[in-house]
Write an enzyme that holds these catalytic residues in place. Sequence first.
Site, PDB file in Angstrom:
ATOM      1  N   PHE A  78       0.860  -1.188   0.000  1.00  0.00           N
ATOM      2  CA  PHE A  78       0.000   0.000   0.000  1.00  0.00           C
ATOM      3  C   PHE A  78       0.887   1.226   0.000  1.00  0.00           C
ATOM      4  CE2 PHE A  78      -1.999   3.403   2.490  1.00  0.00           C
ATOM      5  CZ  PHE A  78      -3.095   3.675   1.677  1.00  0.00           C
ATOM      6  N   ALA A  79       0.587   2.208  -0.853  1.00  0.00           N
ATOM      7  CA  ALA A  79       1.469   3.363  -1.013  1.00  0.00           C
ATOM      8  C   ALA A  79       0.684   4.663  -0.941  1.00  0.00           C
ATOM      9  CB  ALA A  79       2.217   3.270  -2.340  1.00  0.00           C
TER      10      ALA A  79
ATOM     11  N   PRO B 165       7.902  11.541  -0.229  1.00  0.00           N
ATOM     12  CA  PRO B 165       9.017  12.268   0.384  1.00  0.00           C
ATOM     13  C   PRO B 165       8.576  13.536   1.112  1.00  0.00           C
ATOM     14  CG  PRO B 165       9.659  11.474  -1.779  1.00  0.00           C
ATOM     15  CD  PRO B 165       8.204  11.153  -1.620  1.00  0.00           C
ATOM     16  N   GLY B 166       7.539  14.200   0.628  1.00  0.00           N
ATOM     17  CA  GLY B 166       7.051  15.415   1.272  1.00  0.00           C
ATOM     18  C   GLY B 166       5.706  15.247   1.937  1.00  0.00           C
TER      19      GLY B 166
ATOM     20  N   GLY C  13       4.516  12.642   4.757  1.00  0.00           N
ATOM     21  CA  GLY C  13       4.557  11.522   5.681  1.00  0.00           C
ATOM     22  C   GLY C  13       3.383  11.614   6.630  1.00  0.00           C
TER      23      GLY C  13
ATOM     24  N   GLY D 142      -4.029  -0.592  11.648  1.00  0.00           N
ATOM     25  CA  GLY D 142      -2.767  -0.913  12.295  1.00  0.00           C
ATOM     26  C   GLY D 142      -2.581  -0.296  13.663  1.00  0.00           C
TER      27      GLY D 142
ATOM     28  N   GLY E  95      26.703  -5.804  28.466  1.00  0.00           N
ATOM     29  CA  GLY E  95      27.380  -5.950  27.175  1.00  0.00           C
ATOM     30  C   GLY E  95      26.779  -7.025  26.294  1.00  0.00           C
TER      31      GLY E  95
ATOM     32  N   GLU F   9       2.844   4.391  10.485  1.00  0.00           N
ATOM     33  CA  GLU F   9       1.380   4.364  10.635  1.00  0.00           C
ATOM     34  C   GLU F   9       0.905   5.307  11.728  1.00  0.00           C
ATOM     35  OE1 GLU F   9      -0.596   0.612  10.275  1.00  0.00           O
ATOM     36  OE2 GLU F   9       1.055  -0.235   9.122  1.00  0.00           O
ATOM     37  N   GLY F  10       1.521   6.484  11.777  1.00  0.00           N
ATOM     38  CA  GLY F  10       1.123   7.515  12.726  1.00  0.00           C
ATOM     39  C   GLY F  10       2.155   7.715  13.807  1.00  0.00           C
TER      40      GLY F  10
END
Length: 390
Positions: free
Chosen positions: A126-127, A131-132, A134, A243, A341, A364-365
């Site tokens: 899903f898109a 870039p500008g 979010g 989600g 460690g 997703e937020g």
Amino acid sequence: MDFSLTDEERAIRDTARQFITREVMPLEQEALRRERRHEPGLDRSELRELQLKAKKFGFWGLSTPEEYGGMNLPAVMQSLIWTEVGRTFVQFKFGGEADNILYYANDQQKEEFLIPTIEGDRISCFAITEPGAGSDAANIKLSARQDGDDWILNGEKTFITNGNDADFVIVVAVTDREKGVRGGGTTAFLVDRAMGWRSEFIQTMGEGGPASLVFDDVRVPGRNILGEVGQGFELGMKWIGKGRYLIPSNALGIAERSLGMAIEYANTRETFGRKIGENQAIQWMIADSEVELEAARWLILRAAWTVDQGEDPRHASSMAKLYGARMVNNVVDRVMQIHGGMGYTRELPIERWYRQVRLMRIYEGTDEMQRLIISRDLLRGYTKIGGHLA
């Protein structure tokens, strides 16, 4: 007020736990070895084999409607199962699932996209993020211009989960700039990779990585519109909303498993002639982790319960996402500190979780977006302090 699980919920939860313990956790050491060689913990065929094993246990399509061969489980039950999945860092998820918005497809699209995805023959992504754009999803720029019966897509999406492996993408594009994104100016398209978009791997601090998707005059037939023209942003918000209680559900499993490791280590590791669990500093880290974990559990289950009641879950889900994501970051950080460690090495999964859970406060937020939603709901009177008990 009854906080106990029903017999059915407990039986399904325990069966899921049994599967994760017996079938998935034994793969952890090999997965760590592969990841140290910068290889995937599981390849696609191994994941598929595990999913088919899970199907024999009865786990197939947790949220998928029964008419498509799924379990159609209530949200609370799905939350409980995602917690069990979170107990292992192996990148496993139960099969038989498809993006929730794919059910808006017409009959032809269901045959071509939905059903093959449920059956595991195709991989989707899903898109909407760019870039500008979010957190500000309403600022998307990728355009779709109509050309006869087709649409021409141009632009870029970024940080797309499964983008490197997907056979097709559900992409939200601007189809009418004058209407604006929130005013019906966007549309969702089903776009096969063969139509010409390409993916570019993005290296992150976690294992694997998302992708940038590049669309350069990609021609998409009008029959590939998902839902209706102008419905893109609405569908995108439905996809993202699901989600917001499942991500923190997964975080619960991570926190429970890692805290259990810390308790075991504190009871066996000795320094200066005594076990480190006798030190107050260690005891307080364990106590704080347990309190935060339990608080997150009830916020998350309440959000899932809200979904099952048919109520608007956005406020409850935002609280669950905000607190659950911060909780698991706190717990894993303390667990690493307790292990010293060794916790920082790649011999144990702790440093892997440390990198993995940081993403939960972003995707997703972001934390900041959840705070915006929560405060806005209260300031504008959309909800009351105390929620359904107010």
